[in-house]
Design a protein around this motif. Structure first.
Motif, short mmCIF file in Angstrom:
data_model
loop_
_atom_site.label_atom_id
_atom_site.label_comp_id
_atom_site.label_asym_id
_atom_site.label_seq_id
_atom_site.Cartn_x
_atom_site.Cartn_y
_atom_site.Cartn_z
N ASN A 31 0.83 -1.21 0.00
CA ASN A 31 0.00 0.00 0.00
C ASN A 31 0.86 1.26 0.00
O ASN A 31 1.85 1.34 0.72
N TYR A 33 0.41 5.77 -0.37
CA TYR A 33 -0.56 6.85 -0.15
C TYR A 33 0.06 8.20 -0.51
O TYR A 33 1.26 8.41 -0.32
N TYR A 35 -0.73 12.24 0.56
CA TYR A 35 -1.46 13.18 1.39
C TYR A 35 -0.99 14.59 1.08
O TYR A 35 0.13 14.80 0.64
N PHE A 90 2.91 14.63 1.21
CA PHE A 90 3.60 13.50 1.82
C PHE A 90 3.17 12.20 1.16
O PHE A 90 1.99 11.97 0.91
N ARG A 96 0.46 -4.56 3.84
CA ARG A 96 -0.90 -5.09 3.76
C ARG A 96 -1.27 -5.86 5.02
O ARG A 96 -2.39 -5.83 5.47
N ASN A 98 0.18 -5.59 8.18
CA ASN A 98 0.15 -4.69 9.34
C ASN A 98 -0.29 -3.33 8.84
O ASN A 98 0.40 -2.35 8.97
N TYR A 99 -1.49 -3.32 8.25
CA TYR A 99 -1.87 -2.20 7.40
C TYR A 99 -1.98 -0.88 8.12
O TYR A 99 -1.92 0.16 7.52
N ALA A 100 -2.18 -0.93 9.43
CA ALA A 100 -2.50 0.33 10.10
C ALA A 100 -1.33 1.31 10.11
O ALA A 100 -1.53 2.49 9.92
N GLU A 101 -0.10 0.84 10.33
CA GLU A 101 1.01 1.78 10.43
C GLU A 101 1.44 2.22 9.05
O GLU A 101 1.61 1.40 8.16
N GLN A 102 1.65 3.50 8.91
CA GLN A 102 2.15 4.04 7.66
C GLN A 102 3.50 4.69 7.90
O GLN A 102 3.73 5.33 8.93
N PHE A 104 6.16 7.38 6.47
CA PHE A 104 6.10 8.57 5.65
C PHE A 104 7.45 8.98 5.09
O PHE A 104 8.49 8.78 5.71
N GLY A 105 7.39 9.61 3.92
CA GLY A 105 8.55 10.25 3.37
C GLY A 105 8.74 11.63 3.98
O GLY A 105 7.95 12.06 4.83
#
Lengths: 113, 111
Positions: A31, A33, A35, A90, A96, A98-102, A104-105
């Protein structure tokens, strides 16, 4: 080494011009994203992707396109940039399983004149 | 909005003090995450608490979750100047793919 990188880090564009923001991740996450962050609005989701070849609309997709040509790369495209798209952008990746943690760059500061 | 108005705040404290930040959310979530964003950087997750947990600790951090009132808190004990940052809470609306971030709390810790 940084697992999520973004380029460019700073960009000045003219109204009506095309802007492409690039993101690369070495986390091997499915995944990804995009933002934008504006004062008073926190982080707002523009587009996201489940994997190579997929893109999905987030909460504020108007005026933006996304492209996910590979597992590692996710681009955000502003075909006709407007001053209202001046913001900090961002990119993030997430596993997938442990999808909750993202993750970031460092962000791209875009100014549209 | 997913979030209550109490997310929009700034706190200024002295080093060594304890601090608690609160947020409330409107829809069901399986997890609440807390992220920290330092100036000029991207957010980084601090702690994740699941809907079946009431409390989670990590070093000087303590997160709580009250699903009945749909609220969460993050406490930092013995703050340091390096804790200066914006702290976001985030919920998981869709069972995995989409995380919704609150507006954040700006914390300033003075030496």
């Amino acid at each position: 080494e940084a697992a999520v990188t973004q380029s460019p880090r700073n960009k000045v564009a003219v109204t009506g011009g095309k802007v492409t923001l690039s993101c690369n991740q070495t986390n091997n996450h499915n995944n990804m994203y995009w933002y934008r962050q504006d004062t008073g609005h926190g982080l707002r989701l523009i587009h996201y992707s489940y994997g190579a070849g997929s893109t999905e609309k987030g909460d504020i997709p108007d005026g933006y396109k996304a492209s996910r040509p590979s597992q590692e790369n996710f681009s955000l495209i502003l075909e006709l940039a407007t001053p209202s798209q001046t913001s900090v952008y961002f990119c993030a990746s997430g596993d997938r399983c442990n999808y909750a943690e993202q993750f970031f760059g460092p962000g791209t500061r875009l100014t549209v004149l | 909005s997913q979030w209550g108005e109490e997310n929009l705040q700034a706190l200024s404290i002295q080093e060594g003090e304890d601090v608690t930040m609160n947020c409330s959310y409107k829809t069901y979530t399986t997890v609440v995450q807390w992220y920290r964003q330092k100036s000029g950087k991207g957010p980084a997750q601090l702690i994740l608490i699941r809907s079946n947990e009431r409390e989670k600790r990590s070093g000087r951090l303590r997160a709580t979750l009250d699903t009945s009132s749909q609220s969460s808190s993050l406490s930092i004990t013995g703050t340091l100047a390096t804790d200066t940052a914006v702290y976001f809470c985030a919920t998981d609306e869709t069972g995995g793919y989409k995380v919704v971030f609150g507006s954040g709390t700006r914390l300033l810790v003075s030496p």
